[in-house]
Scaffold this active site. Structure first.
Site, PDB file in Angstrom:
ATOM      1  N   GLY A 239       0.771  -1.236   0.000  1.00  0.00           N
ATOM      2  CA  GLY A 239       0.000   0.000   0.000  1.00  0.00           C
ATOM      3  C   GLY A 239       0.795   1.274   0.000  1.00  0.00           C
ATOM      4  N   PRO A 274       4.641  -4.892  -1.056  1.00  0.00           N
ATOM      5  CA  PRO A 274       4.466  -3.713  -1.897  1.00  0.00           C
ATOM      6  C   PRO A 274       4.241  -4.087  -3.359  1.00  0.00           C
ATOM      7  CG  PRO A 274       6.781  -4.107  -1.521  1.00  0.00           C
ATOM      8  CD  PRO A 274       6.044  -5.179  -0.775  1.00  0.00           C
ATOM      9  N   GLY A 275       3.406  -3.337  -4.031  1.00  0.00           N
ATOM     10  CA  GLY A 275       3.237  -3.496  -5.468  1.00  0.00           C
ATOM     11  C   GLY A 275       3.605  -2.182  -6.121  1.00  0.00           C
ATOM     12  N   ARG A 312      -7.416   3.566 -14.766  1.00  0.00           N
ATOM     13  CA  ARG A 312      -7.329   4.301 -13.502  1.00  0.00           C
ATOM     14  C   ARG A 312      -7.990   5.687 -13.542  1.00  0.00           C
ATOM     15  NH1 ARG A 312      -3.471   5.583 -10.776  1.00  0.00           N
ATOM     16  NH2 ARG A 312      -4.178   4.747  -8.798  1.00  0.00           N
ATOM     17  N   TYR A 316     -10.862   5.608 -10.809  1.00  0.00           N
ATOM     18  CA  TYR A 316     -10.536   6.250  -9.523  1.00  0.00           C
ATOM     19  C   TYR A 316     -10.359   7.764  -9.663  1.00  0.00           C
ATOM     20  CZ  TYR A 316      -8.782   1.436  -8.949  1.00  0.00           C
ATOM     21  OH  TYR A 316      -8.624   0.077  -8.947  1.00  0.00           O
ATOM     22  N   CYS A 344     -16.232   3.735 -26.952  1.00  0.00           N
ATOM     23  CA  CYS A 344     -17.545   4.382 -27.038  1.00  0.00           C
ATOM     24  C   CYS A 344     -18.172   4.593 -25.666  1.00  0.00           C
ATOM     25  CB  CYS A 344     -18.456   3.540 -27.916  1.00  0.00           C
ATOM     26  SG  CYS A 344     -17.756   3.367 -29.539  1.00  0.00           S
ATOM     27  N   GLU A 345     -17.504   5.333 -24.835  1.00  0.00           N
ATOM     28  CA  GLU A 345     -18.057   5.712 -23.535  1.00  0.00           C
ATOM     29  C   GLU A 345     -17.490   7.076 -23.179  1.00  0.00           C
ATOM     30  OE1 GLU A 345     -18.547   3.326 -20.184  1.00  0.00           O
ATOM     31  OE2 GLU A 345     -18.291   1.442 -21.261  1.00  0.00           O
ATOM     32  N   TYR A 373      -0.864  -1.242 -11.876  1.00  0.00           N
ATOM     33  CA  TYR A 373      -2.298  -1.201 -12.172  1.00  0.00           C
ATOM     34  C   TYR A 373      -2.573  -0.523 -13.521  1.00  0.00           C
ATOM     35  CZ  TYR A 373      -1.987  -2.416  -7.293  1.00  0.00           C
ATOM     36  OH  TYR A 373      -1.626  -3.023  -6.122  1.00  0.00           O
TER      37      TYR A 373
HETATM   38  N1  LLP Z   1      -1.339  -6.902  -0.460  1.00  0.00           N
HETATM   39  C1  LLP Z   1      -2.663  -7.063  -0.619  1.00  0.00           C
HETATM   40  C2  LLP Z   1      -3.361  -8.068   0.177  1.00  0.00           C
HETATM   41  C3  LLP Z   1      -3.351  -6.282  -1.560  1.00  0.00           C
HETATM   42  O1  LLP Z   1      -4.647  -6.443  -1.714  1.00  0.00           O
HETATM   43  C4  LLP Z   1      -2.650  -5.308  -2.308  1.00  0.00           C
HETATM   44  C5  LLP Z   1      -3.352  -4.477  -3.289  1.00  0.00           C
HETATM   45  C6  LLP Z   1      -1.257  -5.192  -2.109  1.00  0.00           C
HETATM   46  C7  LLP Z   1      -0.646  -6.000  -1.170  1.00  0.00           C
HETATM   47  C8  LLP Z   1      -0.411  -4.241  -2.881  1.00  0.00           C
HETATM   48  O2  LLP Z   1      -0.802  -2.929  -2.721  1.00  0.00           O
HETATM   49  P1  LLP Z   1       0.131  -1.744  -3.302  1.00  0.00           P
HETATM   50  O3  LLP Z   1       1.454  -1.848  -2.588  1.00  0.00           O
HETATM   51  O4  LLP Z   1       0.320  -1.980  -4.757  1.00  0.00           O
HETATM   52  O5  LLP Z   1      -0.623  -0.514  -3.038  1.00  0.00           O
HETATM   53  N2  LLP Z   1      -6.162  -0.901  -8.623  1.00  0.00           N
HETATM   54  C9  LLP Z   1      -5.885   0.049  -7.586  1.00  0.00           C
HETATM   55  C10 LLP Z   1      -5.067  -0.557  -6.479  1.00  0.00           C
HETATM   56  C11 LLP Z   1      -5.689  -1.792  -5.876  1.00  0.00           C
HETATM   57  C12 LLP Z   1      -4.848  -2.435  -4.822  1.00  0.00           C
HETATM   58  C13 LLP Z   1      -5.345  -3.797  -4.492  1.00  0.00           C
HETATM   59  N3  LLP Z   1      -4.610  -4.485  -3.488  1.00  0.00           N
HETATM   60  C14 LLP Z   1      -5.207   1.258  -8.193  1.00  0.00           C
HETATM   61  O6  LLP Z   1      -5.011   1.282  -9.407  1.00  0.00           O
HETATM   62  O7  LLP Z   1      -4.925   2.210  -7.496  1.00  0.00           O
END
Ligand code: LLP
Length: 683
Positions: A239, A274-275, A312, A316, A344-345, A373
């Site tokens: 996150g 982390p992602g 996105r 969002y 088409c939106e 994402y």
């Molecule tokens: N761990 C769990 C259990 C998660 O559900 C997530 C993300 C992460 C780790 C990694 O989160 P990050 O470090 O990437 O924030 N599509 C949305 C974000 C959705 C996140 C879902 N879960 C966007 O584009 O902002």
């Protein structure tokens, strides 16, 4: 922050000019910087270096195998949320013992797959899920490891859709419910529950909510320990926020400085997922301006990327910086525009009310910070093709995913085949459970012809069996005739059903020769063959005035076995054809095998196959027939390794009592390729 920069008015990724990539690959296009990915991973890894920790990169941010591989090589694990992500993580070389699996909706099949792969642990999100994991592990004779995901009820400042740690959200368990699970361990004898997991949301720019949630769960952990519960790991989730515009996210060091003092005294191994932090700023999307147009109230820049490529902004209201790839000259006039896609939106926009230098048709625009994402949320909406992905490393770049083709788009709607081989035979395998192909005869004759079509020793259909829930194999020879059974084919069907998620590792299926059972063992398939029948030892076959001693046995299909000194000199094609047509074998005919005995446990085999009407490189039922006949003639004993003409080795084992029983055939069954063969199955 990242490795995209302008030099002499040109956008570069590391040392590669972005427009040079585009001239090869076209647009829309995702470009990733390897250096940005590895720098971000290293920053976080270093920040936590003083304590025992594991970074599990969250694949949902970007599951490009190339990116996962970079991280796996640096020591990262993976946070996955589906069987598909597990598949990709493993394909990228992430060791299973570094994979953690979260998500509220794990299916039984996914749980089996994860147990089978030996993942580090499940992050369990409900009581029912834990019961299913326990039951599945018990049935499979495995032990599962688990952390319970807690919902700490902590508010975070992010988009509503990406908050996950409040009681309004579907994730995790309330503390009191989780506590029961830890204390009722005996109800889950096949699961080691030794971890705690939290993940409070995504794109969180301050450390405070983390501190709040970690404090809460550590308090909870201490309470459990006080009651004798053994805990080993604390997963604090992902996150961590990044800069899209003017955010001031806390750095990796600040994050670690706030968290490490809290967790260090617990001695728990810390897992971080982390992602976005790792890949978010590491990618751009390049899109081309198609048209510019105006309405009475707005100006539009229509580009060739849409909400299907980057959802996105629409989903969002997310802000992504956009800049021309060839920078506008200093002092160039800005206009305020909506950058919109071809879909088409009206929600199909990349930016609204954005000040951009004036652009014209053909100009390239870079959309920044789409490494996370971006592609992973792309779709084929409006039947649009998903973009290519490029990975830049210094002055080199590689296409790590091709742009999709129209063929990809209709995949699943056209005739799909899988080419497989086993023990030296090759097969075309088709999933015909829904009866799309009523006529295997015509299809086999068409598809099996070498040099004219796909080419194979036979066509295999996986069909619905007579008994509900059971599968059936049908095999057609290249001349269109249907055979009762084929040992190598049956092994391919078992591997096919297992790998496609249609059948389990141990599978019973119907054939025209009766029920057979197969088991996948270490990448090989062990097949239980039907009981041999019709045995006749010491036949005297008369062909062209010569007499040939032979034996006959039916191992699913009829086989005539000739034991010779040297199979190299056997006249397989001509003599085989003649024996196959001898009146004594009519009407079914026979396959013909020449066997050379090497020692008690090893024979060499050449086979003339009925239906193919010639020599084939291998034959599973022939291997079984030959091994059994040789044993009955006192020349071999089970298990017998059979060297086939195609060079592969099949192992045949059986029991010899009054009758020969429990015949097994084991060997490889490999996927060669997949493809589509026709637009209309009925044509
Ligand atoms: N761990 C769990 C259990 C998660 O559900 C997530 C993300 C992460 C780790 C990694 O989160 P990050 O470090 O990437 O924030 N599509 C949305 C974000 C959705 C996140 C879902 N879960 C966007 O584009 O902002």
């Amino acid at each position: 922050m990242h490795d995209f920069h302008f030099l002499d008015g040109e956008l570069y990724c590391e040392r590669v000019k972005v427009s040079d990539i585009v001239s090869l690959s076209g647009t829309p296009l995702f470009v990733y910087s390897r250096k940005t990915v590895s720098d971000h991973y290293r920053k976080l890894d270093t920040a936590f270096s003083s304590i025992s920790h594991l970074i599990c990169y969250s694949l949902k941010a970007n599951s490009s195998i190339a990116i996962c591989r970079i991280l796996a090589e640096m020591g990262s694990g993976a946070d996955i949320t589906s069987g598909g992500e597990l598949y990709k993580a493993r394909m990228a070389g992430v060791p299973s013992e570094r994979i953690v699996y979260a998500g509220v909706g794990k299916t039984r099949g996914e749980i089996e797959y994860a147990l089978d792969s030996g993942i580090l642990m499940f992050n369990v999100e409900s009581v029912q899920e834990l019961h299913l994991i326990n039951e599945t592990a018990g049935r499979m004779g495995e032990r599962a490891a688990a952390a319970i995901r807690l919902n700490p009820d902590v508010e975070v400042d992010t988009h509503d859709y990406t908050k996950t740690g409040t009681s309004e959200n579907k994730f995790g368990l309330a503390f009191e419910d989780a506590e029961k699970l830890f204390l009722e361990k005996s109800a889950f004898p096949n699961v080691d529950i030794t971890g705690i997991h939290v993940h409070i949301g995504s794109q969180i720019t301050s450390v405070e909510p983390y501190v709040e949630s970690v404090r809460k769960v550590i308090g909870f952990a201490e309470g459990l320990r006080g009651r004798g519960v053994e805990l080993k790991s604390l997963n604090i989730g992902g996150g961590l926020g990044i800069i899209y515009r003017d955010e001031k996210p806390s750095t990796a060091e600040e994050f670690a400085q706030a968290i490490v003092p809290l967790v260090e005294p617990t001695g728990l191994r810390v897992i971080i997922e982390p992602g976005r932090f790792i890949v978010g700023n590491a990618g751009i999307m390049v899109t081309k301006v198609l048209y510019t147009k105006k309405s009475p109230s707005r100006s539009f820049v229509v580009v060739d990327a849409g909400m299907n490529d980057l959802i996105r902004p629409m989903l969002y209201d997310a802000y992504h910086d956009i800049k021309p790839v060839h920078a506008a000259p200093p002092g160039a006039e800005d206009g305020v525009v909506d950058v919109v896609g071809p879909i088409c939106e009206s929600g199909d926009f990349l930016a609204k009310d954005r000040a951009l230098p004036r652009v014209k048709s053909g100009d390239l625009l870079a959309v920044f910070s789409v490494g996370a994402y971006g592609f992973s949320m792309a779709s084929n909406y409006n039947s649009r093709l998903r973009a290519a992905e490029i990975l830049v490393d210094g002055e080199r770049f590689t296409m790590v995913r091709e742009k999709e083709t129209y063929d990809d788009l209709v995949r699943g709607e056209t005739g799909r085949f899988t080419k497989m081989c086993a023990g030296g035979n090759d097969f075309i395998v088709i999933d015909n459970r829904f009866g799309n192909y009523p006529d295997g005869t015509v299809l086999a004759a068409r598809l099996c012809r070498r040099s004219h079509s796909i080419g194979a020793d036979g066509l295999l259909f996986l069909e619905k069996g007579q008994d509900a829930g059971r599968l059936k194999m049908r095999i057609f020879n290249p001349d269109g005739s249907e055979a009762e059974m084929c040992g190598n084919g049956a092994r391919c069907i078992a591997a096919f059903a297992y790998c496609k998620g249609i059948g389990s590792r141990k599978l019973n299926f119907e054939t025209l020769a009766g029920l057979v059972s197969a088991e996948i063992i270490d990448g090989e398939v062990k097949l239980k063959m039907s009981e041999p029948a019709g045995l006749k030892l010491s036949l005297e076959l008369s062909v062209d005035g010569r007499t040939y001693p032979a034996s006959f046995i039916n191992t699913g299909v009829p086989h005539t076995v000739l034991v010779v000194e040297d199979i190299e000199t056997a006249d397989v094609e001509s003599l085989g054809g003649k024996i196959r047509n001898l009146p004594v074998f009519k009407p079914a005919g026979t396959n013909v095998d020449w066997v050379e005995v090497i020692d008690t446990n090893r024979i060499r085999l050449r086979t003339y196959e009925r239906g193919v009407e010639g020599e084939t490189l291998a034959c599973g039922t022939g291997a079984a027939a030959s091994a059994i006949v040789c044993s009955l003639l006192g020349k071999t004993a089970s298990p017998v390794s059979v060297e086939t003409r195609g060079g592969s080795i099949l192992t045949v084992c059986f029991e010899r009592g009054e009758k020969v029983t429990d015949v097994y055939l084991q060997g490889d069954a490999r996927f060669v390729c997949e493809g589509s063969f026709d637009l209309s199955p009925s044509s």
